[in-house]
Design a protein around this motif. Structure first.
Motif, mmCIF file in Angstrom:
data_model
loop_
_atom_site.group_PDB
_atom_site.id
_atom_site.type_symbol
_atom_site.label_atom_id
_atom_site.label_comp_id
_atom_site.label_asym_id
_atom_site.label_seq_id
_atom_site.Cartn_x
_atom_site.Cartn_y
_atom_site.Cartn_z
ATOM 1 N N PHE A 149 0.797 -1.225 0.000
ATOM 2 C CA PHE A 149 0.000 0.000 0.000
ATOM 3 C C PHE A 149 0.828 1.273 0.000
ATOM 4 C CE2 PHE A 149 -2.835 -3.061 2.294
ATOM 5 C CZ PHE A 149 -3.671 -3.263 1.218
ATOM 6 N N ILE A 150 2.138 1.144 -0.163
ATOM 7 C CA ILE A 150 2.960 2.348 -0.110
ATOM 8 C C ILE A 150 2.703 3.196 -1.360
ATOM 9 C CG2 ILE A 150 5.321 3.201 -0.076
ATOM 10 C CD1 ILE A 150 6.077 0.851 1.597
ATOM 11 N N PRO A 151 2.389 4.478 -1.178
ATOM 12 C CA PRO A 151 2.020 5.309 -2.330
ATOM 13 C C PRO A 151 3.223 5.717 -3.187
ATOM 14 C CG PRO A 151 1.945 6.589 -0.314
ATOM 15 C CD PRO A 151 2.245 5.190 0.091
ATOM 16 N N GLY A 153 4.129 8.509 -4.198
ATOM 17 C CA GLY A 153 4.808 9.705 -3.730
ATOM 18 C C GLY A 153 6.029 9.405 -2.872
ATOM 19 N N LEU A 154 5.996 8.261 -2.198
ATOM 20 C CA LEU A 154 7.127 7.900 -1.349
ATOM 21 C C LEU A 154 8.292 7.350 -2.165
ATOM 22 C CD1 LEU A 154 8.267 7.432 1.502
ATOM 23 C CD2 LEU A 154 7.045 5.289 1.577
ATOM 24 N N PHE A 155 7.982 6.698 -3.284
ATOM 25 C CA PHE A 155 9.032 6.063 -4.084
ATOM 26 C C PHE A 155 9.773 7.017 -4.980
ATOM 27 C CE2 PHE A 155 5.907 2.443 -4.072
ATOM 28 C CZ PHE A 155 6.615 1.722 -3.147
ATOM 29 N N GLY B 294 6.762 12.545 1.825
ATOM 30 C CA GLY B 294 6.469 11.213 1.318
ATOM 31 C C GLY B 294 6.413 10.187 2.433
ATOM 32 N N VAL B 295 7.392 10.239 3.344
ATOM 33 C CA VAL B 295 7.421 9.277 4.450
ATOM 34 C C VAL B 295 6.184 9.456 5.326
ATOM 35 C CG1 VAL B 295 8.627 8.636 6.570
ATOM 36 C CG2 VAL B 295 9.911 8.998 4.456
ATOM 37 N N GLY B 298 3.239 8.184 3.464
ATOM 38 C CA GLY B 298 3.287 6.730 3.367
ATOM 39 C C GLY B 298 2.861 6.079 4.670
ATOM 40 N N THR B 301 -0.828 6.462 5.118
ATOM 41 C CA THR B 301 -1.560 5.580 4.211
ATOM 42 C C THR B 301 -1.572 4.154 4.739
ATOM 43 O OG1 THR B 301 -0.732 6.924 2.399
ATOM 44 C CG2 THR B 301 -1.761 4.845 1.810
#
Lengths: 310, 322
Positions: A149-151, A153-155, B294-295, B298, B301
């Motif tokens: 579920f990691i979006p 935007g984080l990657f 982002g962190v 994440g 989420t």
């Protein structure tokens, strides 16, 4: 088309539509009358939902119509769909001058590459995870599920940096790897689920015939997985054809590698007044995928419905 | 995931194999090199493009880092301190949450209503109607965003033409910070309703037809059948469908960037758009801060998903107890 048919709920039409029920009961039979009323009720439902459905696709039809108009006609044309005069040269402008031919090529290549990579790597991984016990199996599964579920935007920053280090930023190969290399956990799990349900007798029979590991996989298991592969292909097709975030950051300095979606953004940035050209560009991007969907509708619907059933 | 427990274990370990076939299979079942060869593409690529980015984002979020190839310096938790005090970050979270809270219930209920109508096999043209609602789903989101820019245009777009016939408007849907977010949400629902519809149709397929027919013979009207047969059977699916719909809604980036770019006045700045703007869009890129956002996003989420999954489990268990 919904409207014209719905206005006349003629009995003959129904008789033909329901061949098992052609023998009509006497009109005085109350059950027959009840059924007739229900038929009219169903057509009324169709009419209402059909009107909503037309409204639903109207924006897309409007743009398709606008792609054949001239920009002035779009501004004054109002709600009407038919152009006053036809201007197919809008397409020439988008296809050639704005390089949508190149964008189309890129999108097709990137989508095809992503599908192949996802199917191959996920089928292979799913097969061994489902059918073998090996060191690290639980760890692999746990990591897959944990990152599900990691979006994006984080990657995105590290992926861009990694691709830059590998010299893959601004290349189509790098983009395919970024789209298909990470994520796609659902595809792996679909294959795990499928392969763990294949009866082991099939495998045993093949091994008895002297088939080795590769032969069992490619000749027995992979052909069996047709339905799952169809689902994975459809889902990957949708996600990579429609991907926007990654192609956007991968083509900042190489406009020739843009996909249709990113190209559209650039075209709008430079030609914001050329509505007809923009509408043609949008149609070039949308019509192929909609046609493909209409042809392969069953697989699309089953692919998406599979998410609920599993 | 249920498959985990189903995995065939090596037979040889449990006792004497019963057939020659099983001997051969058992032999082959021993960890072989091929297993790791088959696993390699996923482990390597997934490691590079999913696992490593997740971990390194944590590291980057502690850096002052102003662009690819530029020098980085360690600043500890400075980015997070800034994040907590950043009104735009909170605003972006609020916008993302609002989009979920408004669009998910809309899609789930409207999808259910449509599915109930379209599930009737005797409904004329049901297949064609289903197709109409599904077409926007396959249409590329980013292209849809631009298309909707035309459709919602205040001077010539068809929606405002229709409104002017009714004597309203024109409304500058995307140009005004009062309406822009609602316009984006409306388009989002339009675009994705078809998916929810298909989910519900798949769920409705599991309602046994005999049960409905039996209820009909017992004299239950359509409303009673719906209330006492169909809806109770759909309840476990409702939770799954809500979860899937929430997951999809987190990915609002494409639509926002192409419709409004996050504006006007940040009124549609969903969190992923803010991350993109900070990392790539700004005149002075700020990769460290973008990583921190982002962190944080994440983590939130994943937390949301864990909560939803727990709710889903609970609902399922309650269903089984009955």
């Amino acid at each position: 088309m919904t409207t014209t048919q719905a206005q006349e709920p003629s009995r003959d039409l129904h008789a033909r539509r329901e061949p098992g029920r052609t023998r009509r009961r006497p009109v005085s039979d109350p059950r027959a009358r009840g059924r007739g009323r229900r038929r009219i009720g169903r057509w009324a439902q169709t009419l209402v939902v059909g009107a909503l459905g037309l409204l639903w696709i109207y924006p897309l039809l409007w743009v398709l119509a606008a792609s054949f108009k001239d920009s002035l006609d779009i501004f004054s044309g109002g709600l009407g769909l038919l152009p006053d005069s036809w201007h197919p040269e809008n397409y020439l402008r988008a296809w050639r001058d704005a390089n949508f031919s190149g964008y189309m090529m890129n999108t097709v290549l990137i989508t095809a590459g992503s599908i192949v990579l996802v199917v191959v790597r996920c089928a292979m991984a799913g097969y061994v995870i489902a059918r073998f016990r090996f060191l690290g199996r639980r760890v692999v599964l746990a990591v897959l599920v944990a990152t599900m579920f990691i979006p994006t935007g984080l990657f995105v920053v590290p992926v861009v940096e990694l691709s830059d280090l590998l010299g893959l930023l601004n290349t189509r190969t790098g983009l395919v790897l970024a789209i298909a290399g990470g994520g796609n956990v659902a595809a792996v799990l679909l294959y795990v689920g499928f392969f763990s349900r294949v009866p082991k007798e099939l495998e045993e029979a093949a091994v008895m015939d002297g088939a080795g590991f590769l032969r069992v996989f490619f000749r027995v298991m992979l052909p069996l997985s047709g339905p799952v592969t169809a689902t994975v292909v459809v889902l990957t097709f949708l996600s990579s054809w429609n991907n926007f975030f990654l192609p956007l950051v991968f083509t900042f300095s190489t406009p020739q590698n843009r996909t249709l979606a990113v190209g559209m953004m650039a075209f709008q940035g430079t030609n914001s007044t050329d509505w007809a050209g923009l509408a043609a560009a949008a149609s070039i991007s949308l019509v192929p995928i909609v046609l493909l969907f209409l042809l392969l509708q069953r697989y699309f619907v089953e692919g998406i419905a599979g998410a609920v059933k599993n | 995931m249920t498959s985990m427990s189903r995995t065939t274990e090596p037979r040889a370990a449990r006792g004497a194999p019963r057939s020659a076939g099983e001997v051969a299979v058992a032999k082959r079942r021993r960890p072989s090199l091929w297993i790791y060869v088959f696993l390699a593409p996923t482990v390597v690529l997934f490691g590079m493009y999913t696992v490593w980015p997740s971990i390194s984002s944590l590291v980057y979020s502690t850096l002052e880092w102003r662009g690819l190839g530029l020098e980085r310096s360690f600043t500890g938790l400075e980015n997070y301190r800034r994040l907590l005090a950043d009104p735009l970050f909170w605003k972006s979270l609020w916008i993302t949450l609002l989009i979920i809270v408004v669009t998910v219930p809309l899609r789930v209920t409207a999808g259910l209503l449509l599915a109930l109508v379209l599930n009737n096999p005797r409904l004329p043209l049901a297949g064609l109607l289903r197709t109409a609602f599904f077409v926007p789903v396959v249409a590329t989101t980013a292209i849809v965003g631009f298309v909707m820019g035309f459709v919602l245009d205040p001077s010539a777009g068809p929606i405002n033409e229709a409104l002017s016939i009714l004597g309203v408007g024109p409304v500058d849907f995307l140009g005004s910070s009062r309406t822009s977010l609602w316009a984006v949400m409306g388009v989002h629902v339009w675009k994705w309703l078809g998916v929810t519809l298909i989910y519900w149709l798949a769920a409705l397929q599991t309602v046994p037809r005999e049960l409905l027919e039996a209820a009909e013979t017992d004299g239950a009207g359509p409303a009673a059948r719906l209330r006492h047969v169909t809806l109770p059977l759909l309840r476990p699916f409702a939770v799954i469908i809500v979860v899937l719909t929430v997951i999809e809604t987190m990915q609002i980036f494409d639509l926002v960037v192409t419709m409004t770019g996050g504006g006007p006045f940040f009124s549609t700045l969903a969190t992923e758009v803010y991350i993109y703007d900070t990392a790539f869009g700004a005149a002075r890129p700020d990769l460290g801060y973008a990583s921190a956002i982002g962190v944080a996003f994440g983590v939130l989420t994943v937390l949301l998903m864990v909560v939803l999954t727990l709710v889903m489990r609970l609902a399922r268990r309650r269903q089984e107890e009955r």
